[in-house]
Structures are given as structure tokens and as C-alpha cells.
Design a protein around this motif. Sequence first.
Motif, PDB file in Angstrom:
ATOM      1  N   TYR A   1      31.030  40.907  30.794  1.00 58.52           N
ATOM      2  CA  TYR A   1      32.095  40.487  30.505  1.00 58.52           C
ATOM      3  C   TYR A   1      31.973  40.197  28.820  1.00 58.52           C
ATOM      4  N   ILE A   2      32.862  39.962  28.337  1.00 59.47           N
ATOM      5  CA  ILE A   2      33.143  39.476  26.736  1.00 59.47           C
ATOM      6  C   ILE A   2      33.687  38.312  27.076  1.00 59.47           C
ATOM      7  N   GLY A   3      34.080  37.048  27.010  1.00 62.79           N
ATOM      8  CA  GLY A   3      35.497  36.186  26.976  1.00 62.79           C
ATOM      9  C   GLY A   3      35.538  36.228  25.210  1.00 62.79           C
TER      10      GLY A   3
ATOM     11  N   ALA B   1      28.736  37.180  29.234  1.00 66.98           N
ATOM     12  CA  ALA B   1      28.891  36.591  27.491  1.00 66.98           C
ATOM     13  C   ALA B   1      29.116  35.162  27.214  1.00 66.98           C
ATOM     14  N   TYR B   2      27.826  34.309  27.589  1.00 67.12           N
ATOM     15  CA  TYR B   2      28.162  32.994  27.889  1.00 67.12           C
ATOM     16  C   TYR B   2      27.329  32.339  26.486  1.00 67.12           C
ATOM     17  N   ASP B   3      27.774  31.484  24.903  1.00 67.76           N
ATOM     18  CA  ASP B   3      26.978  30.692  24.626  1.00 67.76           C
ATOM     19  C   ASP B   3      27.464  30.178  23.276  1.00 67.76           C
ATOM     20  N   LYS B   4      27.306  29.869  22.131  1.00 65.79           N
ATOM     21  CA  LYS B   4      28.456  29.330  21.557  1.00 65.79           C
ATOM     22  C   LYS B   4      29.369  30.118  20.929  1.00 65.79           C
ATOM     23  N   ALA B   5      29.199  31.009  21.145  1.00 67.69           N
ATOM     24  CA  ALA B   5      30.395  32.266  20.378  1.00 67.69           C
ATOM     25  C   ALA B   5      31.237  32.365  21.116  1.00 67.69           C
ATOM     26  N   PHE B   6      30.385  32.627  22.106  1.00 61.39           N
ATOM     27  CA  PHE B   6      31.817  33.297  23.483  1.00 61.39           C
ATOM     28  C   PHE B   6      31.795  32.491  24.668  1.00 61.39           C
ATOM     29  N   ASN B   7      32.804  31.728  24.413  1.00 63.86           N
ATOM     30  CA  ASN B   7      32.858  30.507  25.917  1.00 63.86           C
ATOM     31  C   ASN B   7      33.877  30.498  26.430  1.00 63.86           C
TER      32      ASN B   7
ATOM     33  N   LEU C   1      27.956  37.354  39.264  1.00 58.83           N
ATOM     34  CA  LEU C   1      28.076  36.701  38.117  1.00 58.83           C
ATOM     35  C   LEU C   1      26.926  36.074  37.303  1.00 58.83           C
ATOM     36  N   VAL C   2      26.576  37.288  36.020  1.00 62.08           N
ATOM     37  CA  VAL C   2      24.817  36.237  35.827  1.00 62.08           C
ATOM     38  C   VAL C   2      25.643  36.566  34.027  1.00 62.08           C
ATOM     39  N   ASP C   3      24.714  35.519  33.253  1.00 65.30           N
ATOM     40  CA  ASP C   3      25.476  34.917  32.154  1.00 65.30           C
ATOM     41  C   ASP C   3      24.608  35.638  31.171  1.00 65.30           C
TER      42      ASP C   3
END
Length: 457
Positions: A288-290, A246-252, A269-271
Motif C-alpha cells: 500500500y503506497i499512499g 510505504a511511509y517516509d518523507k516521500a509517502f506519508n 501493518l508493517v511500514d
Amino acid sequence: MKVVNYQRLGIGTVGYHEEPPWIILALLAALRNENIHVQIFVGRGAYPRYAVARGVCGRCLRYLDSWLMTPEQCREFFALGMKTADIGIVEGVYTAEEGTESLGGLNLLARWLRLPRLVIVDASRYDRCQDLPLPEGAAGLFLDRVHDEKHYWTLRTDLELLYGIPVLGGLPELPQLRAQFFHFLPSGCLPRSWWANLGQQFARLWSKEEILRLARREPWHFSPPPADLTCTRRESQSTVRRIALAYDKAFNRYFCETLDALDKEGAKLVDFSPLHDECLPENTDIVYIGCGDVGSHLAQLANNHCMKAALRGHLAARRAIYAEGAGAAYLCQTIRTPCGTSYPMVGLLPATAVWNPEAPEPVPMECITSQESWLFPAGFRLRGYRTREWELTPLRPETNLATGASGGSSIVGCFHAVGSLIHINFAWQPVLLERFFSPSPPPKLNFDPWQTPAQNP
């Protein structure tokens, strides 16, 4: 014995964290203006509050920690990060007396890596009648918040006479420039003009040649040499995992070392974006959500029903999910804000999450997992830094996988979903990294985890 000429510095305050670290940002900007490439290492295994502020060096943040790592690990990961950098700067907090290092402090790291110890002094609070609490072996000082050049040179003369160590530079108060930092911060980046201006202001008072001389003062001797840090990919393609990140403005917020380790172990790894996407990447094995800053995105996350359904379908197919910090809160049934508003979330973890945006920095924690999950073996001793921005309340005690010393759930799990409030750098946890590639099914539950105890027979 091999000799490596890594240019390196340890820079920090004494006894307290400062975020953002203005002197370090100004030094980064000034070095960047001189076309000197810097790798920043955070001296504790927890995400700094203003991580984006270090972005002028154009490199991802790397982490070291004297509490979580052995000296050998520390040296190896430092060497890995320095492959394409001119200077490595380890930032952190010193304790004034040797032998009283706080958890994750800079004193031990400075000793292990033979770092010149440079200390940041707040000039606006300096009192000539009180001794500065300098760590043993301090090699230089930086002065923050000097009133003007006259104030800087006066303090520099006094401190060099009193302590016998050089003052290497100073940063004026610059109220407008510091205010602009917080104005630009929500956009996720700071303009080049802001960085250039900050570097120019610092360069008016710095001693560049003395700083560089200290950085290369002592070659790094070590024996045996670090192992080949370009880990060989797994030979068996059957163990290759496709991990949706998970990769965006909320989870980075992710540890760069963790992503490197997953990639080198053979993971693909695929976002994806929980904010905008409607489905997960195809053939995803693990989600995988950071951690991240979800405060201004709660309504959008709650209204993305397609993504929530995709995550539920992923778990229903007996595939694994790991989430951390804000990501763990996202997997809960609801998130409750300080004003009392509740937002429905994914609902894979039978728990509610409470958000505290004014929480202090993460605290070091050690806990032992109470039961088996796909990621954690039962009885596993886990060390890390627990975020205090979130509190999780499980609906049933059986879904609580680990409790901190002060109470409250630190890890919650259900079936193949695990949510942790402890920041985990998997590159430093080989047992957990191995389980990423061979997750075992969790034990069968003899209760409905989404019901409260009173609702179960």
C-alpha cells in the motif's frame, strides 16, 4: 435516547479554502497552552495541503465528509475520534445560504453533528458597506489579520452591533511568525517555541470562556447509540493480511480511519521506505503506497533500483499492490516534471505520470470502474477527491480502469497493480475494504499492457 456531552465546534471560512488555516492553528496552540486536548476533523475527504500544520494537538488528522458519508457514519466516526479528546473541532468551508451546500461543505456536517457554527473573517478585507456572507445560524466570529488591538476592538464592536453574535478572538498579521511557518515547514515539524508564541499571541485577544461555553452548549442526543466502534478482529486467521505500508518523507499521506479499519479487520501493518529500504518486509501480501510529496525525492526514488526490483518481484509473485496519488505516479514507467526532466520509476503501471506542483486543491469526483481488478469490481461507483497534482497517461486504453467526467485517467490497473488519483478512505468504503482481505485474480489479458497499440499485432 442517549445523551453524550461531546464538546465540539465547527470553524470555517465562507466560500473559500484557506491554507494554512491561521485562526485554527492559533486556537489549537492557545488551547494546547491551556492543556486542553483537541481532535481536529477535516471537513472533506481530501488531504489538506499543510496537514503537518495541525500537529500541535499531537493527534493524527481525522476526516468527515457530508458528500461521502451518511449522517450515521459521520456521527460514528466523530465519536471514534473523540474517545480521548476534550474538544472536537471540525474545520471546513461554509456556503452562505442554507440549501446550497457545496460538495464536502461544512453546512451539512454542522447540522448532522449539531455544531456551533463559528466563522473566520479576514479583517484586512472587511468592508463596512458590504454584508458579511454568514451561514445561517452562525454563532460566533473570529477575526484574522487585524492590524493591532485597537483595530480588533473597533471591528469587534461594529460586528457585534451589526450581526448580534459575539466576536470570539482575533489574530494579528504577525508577518515574522507567519514567515517562520514556511521556513520550518520543509523539516516536517514546527518547533514548540513557535507554537507557544502563536498561542500566546492569540490568547491576548480571545474569549476563552465564551469559546468553551459554545463548545459544550448543546448535548448530543442520538438514538440508537453508535455501534461498538472497536471492531472485532476477523476470527479466521486465514484472512489476515500482511500489508506493507510505504511511509517516509516521500509517502506519508494516509487517512487515519483507513489504517484503523485495516488494523481492526485483522491486517498486520508493517511500514517500509521506498527511499531508503532495499526490500519489502517479509511475507508481504499487499503493498500500500499512499500519496505524498515526492518532488524533492524523485532522483533518490529513481536510483533505488533494489526497491524497484522488489516491487516488481512482488507483482510477479501474483501479489497485490495499491498506490494512490504520488504513489500511483511512482508505479508508472516515468515521471515527467514541469521542466521536462523524466525520471524512470518502478514501471509496474503501463503509463507515464506528469507532475504539476502548482496544481489547485483536489476536486470531488464520481466515476464508475470500467472493468474488474483485484480491488475494484466492474461497474463500481466510486466517490472521492481527485488530486490534480498528477496526470496519468496509459500506454493502452485497456489499462484505464476509470475516467473522470473531464477526461483523463483516474484509475490505472495492470495485473495485480492498481494506481488511483482519487483519494479513497477505505473505512467509508466497506466493499473495497472487504476486497483488501480477499483479492480475486484479475482477468487474463490478451495483450501486452506495456506495449502501445501500434506495437501489438
